[in-house]
Design a protein around this motif. Structure first.
Motif, PDB file in Angstrom:
ATOM      1  N   LEU A 163       0.817  -1.211   0.000  1.00 19.62           N
ATOM      2  CA  LEU A 163       0.000   0.000   0.000  1.00 19.62           C
ATOM      3  C   LEU A 163       0.851   1.261   0.000  1.00 19.62           C
ATOM      4  O   LEU A 163       1.790   1.396   0.783  1.00 19.62           O
ATOM      5  N   PHE A 164       0.511   2.191  -0.873  1.00 18.72           N
ATOM      6  CA  PHE A 164       1.019   3.555  -0.813  1.00 18.72           C
ATOM      7  C   PHE A 164      -0.007   4.321   0.011  1.00 18.72           C
ATOM      8  O   PHE A 164      -1.097   4.644  -0.462  1.00 18.72           O
ATOM      9  N   LEU A 165       0.341   4.597   1.255  1.00 16.62           N
ATOM     10  CA  LEU A 165      -0.627   5.014   2.265  1.00 16.62           C
ATOM     11  C   LEU A 165      -0.341   6.421   2.777  1.00 16.62           C
ATOM     12  O   LEU A 165       0.799   6.762   3.086  1.00 16.62           O
ATOM     13  N   ALA A 166      -1.406   7.226   2.877  1.00 14.42           N
ATOM     14  CA  ALA A 166      -1.311   8.558   3.478  1.00 14.42           C
ATOM     15  C   ALA A 166      -2.362   8.693   4.570  1.00 14.42           C
ATOM     16  O   ALA A 166      -3.463   8.145   4.458  1.00 14.42           O
ATOM     17  N   ASP A 167      -2.013   9.437   5.617  1.00 14.30           N
ATOM     18  CA  ASP A 167      -2.980   9.786   6.663  1.00 14.30           C
ATOM     19  C   ASP A 167      -3.861  10.920   6.180  1.00 14.30           C
ATOM     20  O   ASP A 167      -3.371  11.966   5.757  1.00 14.30           O
ATOM     21  N   MET A 168      -5.189  10.714   6.261  1.00 12.35           N
ATOM     22  CA  MET A 168      -6.148  11.780   5.969  1.00 12.35           C
ATOM     23  C   MET A 168      -7.190  11.856   7.085  1.00 12.35           C
ATOM     24  O   MET A 168      -8.386  11.981   6.828  1.00 12.35           O
ATOM     25  N   GLY A 169      -6.738  11.800   8.339  1.00 10.73           N
ATOM     26  CA  GLY A 169      -7.673  11.633   9.438  1.00 10.73           C
ATOM     27  C   GLY A 169      -7.847  12.790  10.386  1.00 10.73           C
ATOM     28  O   GLY A 169      -8.419  12.614  11.466  1.00 10.73           O
ATOM     29  N   THR A 170      -7.424  13.992  10.019  1.00 12.52           N
ATOM     30  CA  THR A 170      -7.470  15.107  10.970  1.00 12.52           C
ATOM     31  C   THR A 170      -8.883  15.432  11.422  1.00 12.52           C
ATOM     32  O   THR A 170      -9.138  15.635  12.611  1.00 12.52           O
ATOM     33  N   ARG A 171      -9.831  15.461  10.527  1.00 11.41           N
ATOM     34  CA  ARG A 171     -11.149  16.019  10.848  1.00 11.41           C
ATOM     35  C   ARG A 171     -11.917  15.215  11.902  1.00 11.41           C
ATOM     36  O   ARG A 171     -12.740  15.770  12.622  1.00 11.41           O
ATOM     37  N   ARG A 172     -11.677  13.899  11.963  1.00  9.79           N
ATOM     38  CA  ARG A 172     -12.429  13.089  12.937  1.00  9.79           C
ATOM     39  C   ARG A 172     -11.505  12.417  13.946  1.00  9.79           C
ATOM     40  O   ARG A 172     -11.865  11.411  14.548  1.00  9.79           O
ATOM     41  N   ARG A 173     -10.327  12.958  14.117  1.00 10.72           N
ATOM     42  CA  ARG A 173      -9.366  12.319  15.007  1.00 10.72           C
ATOM     43  C   ARG A 173      -9.886  12.261  16.444  1.00 10.72           C
ATOM     44  O   ARG A 173     -10.642  13.133  16.888  1.00 10.72           O
ATOM     45  N   SER A 175      -8.037  12.688  19.051  1.00  9.92           N
ATOM     46  CA  SER A 175      -7.432  13.863  19.679  1.00  9.92           C
ATOM     47  C   SER A 175      -6.172  14.229  18.907  1.00  9.92           C
ATOM     48  O   SER A 175      -5.659  13.445  18.101  1.00  9.92           O
ATOM     49  N   PHE A 176      -5.668  15.418  19.165  1.00  8.11           N
ATOM     50  CA  PHE A 176      -4.401  15.857  18.588  1.00  8.11           C
ATOM     51  C   PHE A 176      -3.285  14.896  18.976  1.00  8.11           C
ATOM     52  O   PHE A 176      -2.477  14.474  18.135  1.00  8.11           O
ATOM     53  N   GLU A 177      -3.235  14.525  20.258  1.00  8.18           N
ATOM     54  CA  GLU A 177      -2.173  13.643  20.735  1.00  8.18           C
ATOM     55  C   GLU A 177      -2.281  12.246  20.124  1.00  8.18           C
ATOM     56  O   GLU A 177      -1.267  11.587  19.876  1.00  8.18           O
ATOM     57  N   HIS A 178      -3.506  11.797  19.866  1.00 15.37           N
ATOM     58  CA  HIS A 178      -3.666  10.478  19.244  1.00 15.37           C
ATOM     59  C   HIS A 178      -3.165  10.496  17.803  1.00 15.37           C
ATOM     60  O   HIS A 178      -2.504   9.548  17.363  1.00 15.37           O
ATOM     61  N   GLN A 179      -3.453  11.566  17.066  1.00 14.49           N
ATOM     62  CA  GLN A 179      -2.944  11.649  15.699  1.00 14.49           C
ATOM     63  C   GLN A 179      -1.422  11.663  15.697  1.00 14.49           C
ATOM     64  O   GLN A 179      -0.783  10.998  14.860  1.00 14.49           O
ATOM     65  N   LYS A 180      -0.844  12.369  16.645  1.00  9.85           N
ATOM     66  CA  LYS A 180       0.620  12.396  16.770  1.00  9.85           C
ATOM     67  C   LYS A 180       1.164  10.999  17.064  1.00  9.85           C
ATOM     68  O   LYS A 180       2.150  10.556  16.459  1.00  9.85           O
ATOM     69  N   LEU A 181       0.519  10.281  17.983  1.00  9.20           N
ATOM     70  CA  LEU A 181       0.945   8.930  18.344  1.00  9.20           C
ATOM     71  C   LEU A 181       0.844   7.977  17.154  1.00  9.20           C
ATOM     72  O   LEU A 181       1.765   7.188  16.891  1.00  9.20           O
ATOM     73  N   VAL A 182      -0.247   8.041  16.427  1.00  6.59           N
ATOM     74  CA  VAL A 182      -0.442   7.137  15.285  1.00  6.59           C
ATOM     75  C   VAL A 182       0.597   7.406  14.203  1.00  6.59           C
ATOM     76  O   VAL A 182       1.172   6.472  13.629  1.00  6.59           O
ATOM     77  N   LEU A 183       0.865   8.666  13.924  1.00  6.78           N
ATOM     78  CA  LEU A 183       1.864   8.979  12.905  1.00  6.78           C
ATOM     79  C   LEU A 183       3.252   8.527  13.338  1.00  6.78           C
ATOM     80  O   LEU A 183       4.036   8.030  12.518  1.00  6.78           O
ATOM     81  N   ASP A 184       3.550   8.658  14.609  1.00  8.91           N
ATOM     82  CA  ASP A 184       4.822   8.163  15.122  1.00  8.91           C
ATOM     83  C   ASP A 184       4.934   6.648  14.886  1.00  8.91           C
ATOM     84  O   ASP A 184       5.983   6.152  14.461  1.00  8.91           O
TER      85      ASP A 184
END
Length: 408
Positions: A163-173, A175-184
């Motif tokens: 998979l060529f995968l990108a994160d597009m999940g900001t709008r329904r995340r 939390s901010f910290e969860h998006q940071k954790l997932v990207l890490d």
């Protein structure tokens, strides 16, 4: 409650690319946006007042020099003057009207100059989602170690399956910290797969500009449905896609070449998808409908135009999971250049550490519903038909009229 959004770049790339398009093509346009909750959520008493506090706090946000330097370096297709413009950008809370009725249902409307009000969508949606998780005590049941491992495993599965995968999940995340954790976790998963030689896929980036900077990723995104909904009021439903493609290409000169093809359904799009515009764009984004059926139609149309589909790209972004994306990737089989934008499955898939059940997530959107070309012109309703009935939004009478006109 604490401020939820702390950075103006904590926003999707398409907000900035569309804002620049607006400044070029419709600088005097005025619009109205409307909040839609597809879950018909009853919000806690006083939620409107807490959200108004967040809106009021937005007025203090400014772009830092560090943010603007990063954006100017990475978002190469936007000119220097645009970043000078952003330096002076400020949220105007008077553009936002919030109302909560006695039953708890939330209404939000946004009105003002299009280039200004466009920033509110990606401020309000993640704010509402995170506020609900705070109010409902879900932060106390958040297991960071478990969520990181879950995201890491998703990444490994994705990258080992091509998979060529990108994160597009900001709008329904969650939390901010969860998006940071997932990207890490995703970055680590991709690095590990590259290290052991199992990476046949790629972490292509994130739509969130702030996190792209934080993790040294590519900011991903092109346009949103609103530009096509707006153009329908200018050009009519039968020509809006063609004129939109021409105008977009005129602004971006070959950059940002992925077009959203589903705003008014298949017939409206394919009637406008002629050889000249098909060659102007790198490919399409499929955001509704049955992906396999839509892909077959897209490939057939390319062939009719004498274009080899394998030279074109399709970005899939309709409520995907990793497993669904892998199934699509295997089915595509190199017939097109496929890539995947995944949001909710990455950024809102959170499990309670107490009940071991998944938390419900906010299924919310903000859509363009009104427009006028200048402050002295008449107002028109903007709608979105989509290829999924659940994603058709806007004035019901106009939607029904357009569906009849298009013989859907």
């Amino acid at each position: 409650m604490k401020r939820i959004i702390n950075h103006l770049s904590d926003n999707d790339l398409y907000t900035f690319s569309v804002m620049y398009y607006i400044l070029q093509k419709y600088p005097r346009a005025e619009v109205g946006y409307t909040f839609f909750d597809r879950n018909n959520t009853r919000y806690p008493k006083g939620f409107d007042k807490m959200l108004q506090e967040q809106v009021n706090m937005a007025a203090d946000l400014v772009f830092s020099d560090e943010e603007l330097k990063y954006m100017q370096d990475k978002i190469y297709f936007l000119p220097t003057w645009y970043f000078i413009f952003l330096k002076g950008y400020r949220f105007n809370p008077k553009e936002v009207q919030i109302f909560q009725d006695a039953s708890g249902y939330l209404s939000i409307s946004i009105q003002g100059k299009w280039f200004s009000t466009i920033m509110w969508e990606m401020y309000l949606l993640p704010t509402i989602s995170e506020m609900m998780n705070i109010i409902n005590g879900r932060m106390d049941e958040y297991d960071a170690e478990y969520e990181w491992k879950k995201a890491y495993d998703k990444g490994v599965k994705a990258f080992r399956n091509g998979l060529f995968l990108a994160d597009m999940g900001t709008r329904r995340r969650f939390s901010f910290e969860h998006q940071k954790l997932v990207l890490d976790a995703l970055v680590k998963a991709y690095e590990d797969c590259k290290k052991d030689g199992t990476a046949t896929g790629k972490l292509t980036g994130t739509s969130n500009v702030f996190f792209a900077k934080e993790f040294n990723l590519t900011p991903i995104g092109t346009m949103s449905h609103q530009v096509i909904s707006f153009e329908e009021c200018v050009s009519g439903v039968f020509e809006c896609n063609y004129n939109m493609m021409q105008k977009w290409a005129d602004v971006y000169k070959g950059d940002l070449g992925i077009y959203l093809c589903d705003c008014f359904g298949n017939k409206a799009f394919f009637n406008n998808f002629s050889k000249d515009v098909a060659k102007l764009f790198d490919g399409l984004r499929i955001d509704s409908g049955d992906e396999k059926e839509e892909t077959e139609m897209v490939m057939e149309r390319y062939k009719e135009l004498g274009i080899d589909p394998s030279t074109k790209s399709i970005v899939y972004s309709n409520a995907l999971t990793i497993d669904k994306a892998i199934d699509l990737h295997n089915w595509v089989g190199k017939r097109v250049k496929d890539s995947y934008g995944i949001g909710t499955h990455l950024m809102a898939d959170v499990t309670s550490s107490k009940t071991k059940e998944k938390f419900p997530y906010s299924n919310i959107v903000i859509k363009l519903t009104r427009m006028r070309l200048t402050e002295s012109r008449e107002w028109h309703d903007c709608v979105k038909l989509s290829c999924d009935k659940g994603k058709t939004l806007g004035d019901r009478a106009k939607c029904e009229f357009l569906l009849k006109e298009l013989s859907y």
